[in-house]
Design a protein around this motif. Structure first.
Motif, PDB file in Angstrom:
ATOM      1  N   GLY A  63       0.842  -1.329   0.030  1.00 33.99           N
ATOM      2  CA  GLY A  63      -0.076   0.143   0.037  1.00 33.99           C
ATOM      3  C   GLY A  63       0.924   1.253   0.004  1.00 33.99           C
ATOM      4  O   GLY A  63       0.450   2.299  -0.626  1.00 33.99           O
ATOM      5  N   ASP A  64       1.998   1.400   0.965  1.00 29.50           N
ATOM      6  CA  ASP A  64       2.840   2.531   0.832  1.00 29.50           C
ATOM      7  C   ASP A  64       3.602   2.706  -0.280  1.00 29.50           C
ATOM      8  O   ASP A  64       4.303   3.883  -0.561  1.00 29.50           O
ATOM      9  N   LEU A  65       3.737   1.646  -1.427  1.00 29.24           N
ATOM     10  CA  LEU A  65       4.309   1.944  -2.517  1.00 29.24           C
ATOM     11  C   LEU A  65       3.750   2.121  -3.735  1.00 29.24           C
ATOM     12  O   LEU A  65       4.118   2.237  -5.075  1.00 29.24           O
ATOM     13  N   VAL A  66       2.247   2.149  -3.643  1.00 29.76           N
ATOM     14  CA  VAL A  66       1.591   2.494  -4.939  1.00 29.76           C
ATOM     15  C   VAL A  66       1.730   3.763  -5.707  1.00 29.76           C
ATOM     16  O   VAL A  66       1.693   3.598  -6.957  1.00 29.76           O
ATOM     17  N   GLU A  67       1.823   4.643  -4.951  1.00 28.14           N
ATOM     18  CA  GLU A  67       2.159   5.924  -5.529  1.00 28.14           C
ATOM     19  C   GLU A  67       3.185   6.012  -6.201  1.00 28.14           C
ATOM     20  O   GLU A  67       3.536   6.665  -7.358  1.00 28.14           O
ATOM     21  N   GLU A  69       5.006   3.408  -7.599  1.00 25.42           N
ATOM     22  CA  GLU A  69       5.020   2.403  -8.587  1.00 25.42           C
ATOM     23  C   GLU A  69       4.379   3.292  -9.771  1.00 25.42           C
ATOM     24  O   GLU A  69       4.640   2.903 -11.098  1.00 25.42           O
ATOM     25  N   LEU A  70       3.152   3.782  -9.364  1.00 30.17           N
ATOM     26  CA  LEU A  70       2.546   4.398 -10.679  1.00 30.17           C
ATOM     27  C   LEU A  70       2.915   5.876 -11.244  1.00 30.17           C
ATOM     28  O   LEU A  70       3.190   6.020 -12.221  1.00 30.17           O
ATOM     29  N   PHE A  71       3.402   6.658 -10.313  1.00 26.99           N
ATOM     30  CA  PHE A  71       3.910   8.041 -10.716  1.00 26.99           C
ATOM     31  C   PHE A  71       5.332   8.240 -10.796  1.00 26.99           C
ATOM     32  O   PHE A  71       5.851   9.117 -11.243  1.00 26.99           O
ATOM     33  N   GLY A  72       5.971   7.045 -10.154  1.00 24.40           N
ATOM     34  CA  GLY A  72       7.580   7.337 -10.182  1.00 24.40           C
ATOM     35  C   GLY A  72       7.762   8.303  -8.910  1.00 24.40           C
ATOM     36  O   GLY A  72       7.326   8.898  -8.298  1.00 24.40           O
ATOM     37  N   HIS A  73       9.426   8.681  -8.909  1.00 26.73           N
ATOM     38  CA  HIS A  73       9.928   9.518  -8.086  1.00 26.73           C
ATOM     39  C   HIS A  73      11.129  10.206  -8.779  1.00 26.73           C
ATOM     40  O   HIS A  73      11.619   9.904  -9.582  1.00 26.73           O
ATOM     41  N   LYS A  74      11.473  11.283  -7.999  1.00 26.40           N
ATOM     42  CA  LYS A  74      12.823  12.061  -8.342  1.00 26.40           C
ATOM     43  C   LYS A  74      13.867  11.490  -7.510  1.00 26.40           C
ATOM     44  O   LYS A  74      13.607  10.904  -6.406  1.00 26.40           O
ATOM     45  N   ARG A  75      15.183  11.779  -7.949  1.00 18.70           N
ATOM     46  CA  ARG A  75      16.277  11.329  -7.147  1.00 18.70           C
ATOM     47  C   ARG A  75      16.245  12.297  -5.958  1.00 18.70           C
ATOM     48  O   ARG A  75      15.908  13.412  -5.749  1.00 18.70           O
ATOM     49  N   GLY A  76      16.458  11.424  -4.735  1.00 16.55           N
ATOM     50  CA  GLY A  76      16.350  12.200  -3.644  1.00 16.55           C
ATOM     51  C   GLY A  76      15.021  12.528  -2.654  1.00 16.55           C
ATOM     52  O   GLY A  76      14.946  12.873  -1.736  1.00 16.55           O
ATOM     53  N   ALA A  77      14.056  11.847  -3.441  1.00 18.81           N
ATOM     54  CA  ALA A  77      12.623  12.091  -2.967  1.00 18.81           C
ATOM     55  C   ALA A  77      12.441  11.324  -1.464  1.00 18.81           C
ATOM     56  O   ALA A  77      11.711  11.761  -0.763  1.00 18.81           O
ATOM     57  N   PHE A  78      13.081  10.245  -1.428  1.00 13.88           N
ATOM     58  CA  PHE A  78      13.259   9.498   0.009  1.00 13.88           C
ATOM     59  C   PHE A  78      14.450   8.871   0.198  1.00 13.88           C
ATOM     60  O   PHE A  78      15.311   8.701  -0.772  1.00 13.88           O
ATOM     61  N   LEU A  88       4.584   3.503 -13.790  1.00 14.21           N
ATOM     62  CA  LEU A  88       3.666   2.689 -14.676  1.00 14.21           C
ATOM     63  C   LEU A  88       3.188   3.669 -15.737  1.00 14.21           C
ATOM     64  O   LEU A  88       2.783   3.370 -16.828  1.00 14.21           O
ATOM     65  N   VAL A  89       2.521   4.823 -15.041  1.00 13.41           N
ATOM     66  CA  VAL A  89       1.636   5.870 -15.917  1.00 13.41           C
ATOM     67  C   VAL A  89       2.567   6.159 -17.130  1.00 13.41           C
ATOM     68  O   VAL A  89       2.099   6.224 -18.249  1.00 13.41           O
ATOM     69  N   ALA A  90       3.818   6.485 -16.814  1.00  7.68           N
ATOM     70  CA  ALA A  90       4.714   6.935 -17.742  1.00  7.68           C
ATOM     71  C   ALA A  90       5.047   5.785 -18.955  1.00  7.68           C
ATOM     72  O   ALA A  90       5.129   6.055 -19.925  1.00  7.68           O
ATOM     73  N   HIS A  91       5.186   4.768 -18.274  1.00  7.36           N
ATOM     74  CA  HIS A  91       5.389   3.575 -18.987  1.00  7.36           C
ATOM     75  C   HIS A  91       4.191   3.344 -20.198  1.00  7.36           C
ATOM     76  O   HIS A  91       4.533   2.825 -21.255  1.00  7.36           O
ATOM     77  N   ALA A  92       3.217   3.604 -19.670  1.00  8.59           N
ATOM     78  CA  ALA A  92       1.946   3.279 -20.450  1.00  8.59           C
ATOM     79  C   ALA A  92       1.613   4.293 -21.433  1.00  8.59           C
ATOM     80  O   ALA A  92       0.431   4.618 -21.978  1.00  8.59           O
ATOM     81  N   ARG A  93       2.377   5.350 -21.612  1.00  2.69           N
ATOM     82  CA  ARG A  93       2.296   6.616 -22.238  1.00  2.69           C
ATOM     83  C   ARG A  93       1.591   6.208 -23.856  1.00  2.69           C
ATOM     84  O   ARG A  93       2.253   5.284 -24.511  1.00  2.69           O
ATOM     85  N   HIS A  94       0.648   6.890 -24.390  1.00  2.00           N
ATOM     86  CA  HIS A  94      -0.096   6.548 -25.517  1.00  2.00           C
ATOM     87  C   HIS A  94      -0.606   5.161 -25.585  1.00  2.00           C
ATOM     88  O   HIS A  94      -0.924   4.747 -26.754  1.00  2.00           O
ATOM     89  N   GLY A  95      -0.624   4.657 -24.496  1.00  2.00           N
ATOM     90  CA  GLY A  95      -1.301   3.249 -24.562  1.00  2.00           C
ATOM     91  C   GLY A  95      -2.332   3.207 -23.185  1.00  2.00           C
ATOM     92  O   GLY A  95      -3.167   4.060 -22.983  1.00  2.00           O
ATOM     93  N   THR A  96      -2.252   1.843 -22.796  1.00  2.00           N
ATOM     94  CA  THR A  96      -3.342   1.573 -21.597  1.00  2.00           C
ATOM     95  C   THR A  96      -2.706   0.983 -20.334  1.00  2.00           C
ATOM     96  O   THR A  96      -1.759   0.486 -20.460  1.00  2.00           O
ATOM     97  N   ALA A 112      -5.082   8.900  -3.954  1.00  2.00           N
ATOM     98  CA  ALA A 112      -4.110   9.311  -5.085  1.00  2.00           C
ATOM     99  C   ALA A 112      -4.582   8.733  -6.395  1.00  2.00           C
ATOM    100  O   ALA A 112      -4.628   9.671  -7.582  1.00  2.00           O
ATOM    101  N   LEU A 113      -5.281   7.774  -6.551  1.00  2.00           N
ATOM    102  CA  LEU A 113      -5.687   7.153  -8.012  1.00  2.00           C
ATOM    103  C   LEU A 113      -6.788   8.190  -8.460  1.00  2.00           C
ATOM    104  O   LEU A 113      -7.021   8.664  -9.481  1.00  2.00           O
TER     105      LEU A 113
END
Length: 318
Positions: A63-67, A69-78, A88-96, A112-113
């Motif tokens: 549960g604490d990793l869903v965001e 996984e979906l939206f990724g992170h910047k370097r140093g975010a945690f 994964l949202v970025a990986h699915a660009r132009h798709g599903t 978040a979703l």
């Protein structure tokens, strides 16, 4: 996706219509009915067919990793975020993006979703700028999300966002005449994959298969055919009917034959008790309007003990 029954044909027609639009989709159905196949049919039947199809099992992501996984992170975010990671949202660009077992998402992850679905914008963890996503979202659930909403386990506003378009996959027991077609298809797959030659199912075996209720649906039938194909030395495969198969089909897993999966008594009893407790607690919480204290009073238990049971079964309180 193979079938010719009225229930199957209606489902396919609905999927074809849904594929032509870009709205979010909710696919509901029992386990083993082919929800990911339906999601892929929607993706490859639509305008995004040339884009990626990215599946994710929500039940397998903490549960604490869903965001992340979906939206990724910047370097140093945690801590330990030494490199930037796209989600994964970025990986699915132009798709599903296909979110399977969406009912497993925590309430925090649901928020978040929901925020993402409202305007298709997201911000990676540690990021300062909002990014516009270009994905179609398809979600799937094994359970009735409306019932989950009633017991506080799923957000109603998220359900509305997901259920703009929806399709319910029929269980195999309601697809009259489809079992023989599926059996032939699975036998063909086995022959091609394992190279043990063409085999067929004995007419008596096919007879009880047509009357069995298949609680595991198409996946249960597929697993049975694969197993028996590999274990049988004969060209004609014969499998004993579940105990009790007579003039009518059995309910559930009653009396499975030795060649099929059977739980030991203790495991089956534990599972049955757990299922009863979960349904009972959810009903009590719903009857009490989501108030834990009132629900505990209704069932004659102390609030603390009732709360522990809710936690045990993963039922979110309102």
């Amino acid at each position: 996706m193979i079938g010719q029954s009225p229930a199957f044909v209606d489902m396919v027609r609905r999927i074809e219509r849904i594929a032509r639009c870009e709205a979010p989709v909710l696919i509901e159905g029992e386990t083993g009915t082919g929800k990911e196949l339906a999601a892929r049919a929607i993706h490859y039947g639509g305008s995004r067919r040339d884009g990626p199809f990215v599946p994710v099992n929500c039940g397998a992501v903490p549960g604490d990793l869903v965001e992340n996984e979906l939206f990724g992170h910047k370097r140093g975010a945690f801590t330990d975020a030494n490199v930037e990671q796209i989600g994964l949202v970025a990986h699915a660009r132009h798709g599903t993006l296909f979110l399977d077992e969406i009912d497993a998402l925590s309430l925090k992850a649901q928020v978040a979703l929901l925020r993402f679905l409202q305007d298709q914008h997201y911000r990676p963890l540690g990021g300062s700028e909002s990014i516009r996503a270009d994905v179609r979202l398809i979600a799937a659930a094994n359970c009735d999300l409306s019932a989950l909403v009633a017991c506080g386990g799923f957000r109603l506003d998220l359900l509305f966002r997901l259920r703009i378009m929806f399709v319910t996959l029929p269980p195999l027991r309601d697809r009259c005449g489809d079992v023989p077609l599926l059996v032939q298809a699975f036998l063909g797959q086995c022959s091609e994959r394992f190279g043990l030659g063409d085999k067929q199912i004995h007419p008596e075996t096919l007879d009880w298969m047509n009357r069995y209720r298949w609680p595991g649906n198409v996946r249960e039938l597929e697993n049975l055919i694969y197993r028996e194909y590999l274990l049988s030395d004969a060209v004609t495969i014969q499998v004993d009917a579940p105990i009790g198969i007579g003039g009518k089909a059995l309910d559930g897993n009653a009396g499975l034959a030795p060649s099929m999966h059977v739980e030991d008594f203790r495991t089956a009893k534990t599972r049955a008790i757990a299922e009863f407790e979960s349904r009972y607690l959810a009903s009590a919480l719903s009857a009490a309007g989501g108030n834990v204290t009132r629900a505990a009073r209704l069932v004659g238990k102390e609030r603390r003990a009732f709360g522990k049971l809710l936690k045990k079964h993963g039922i979110e309180r309102l």
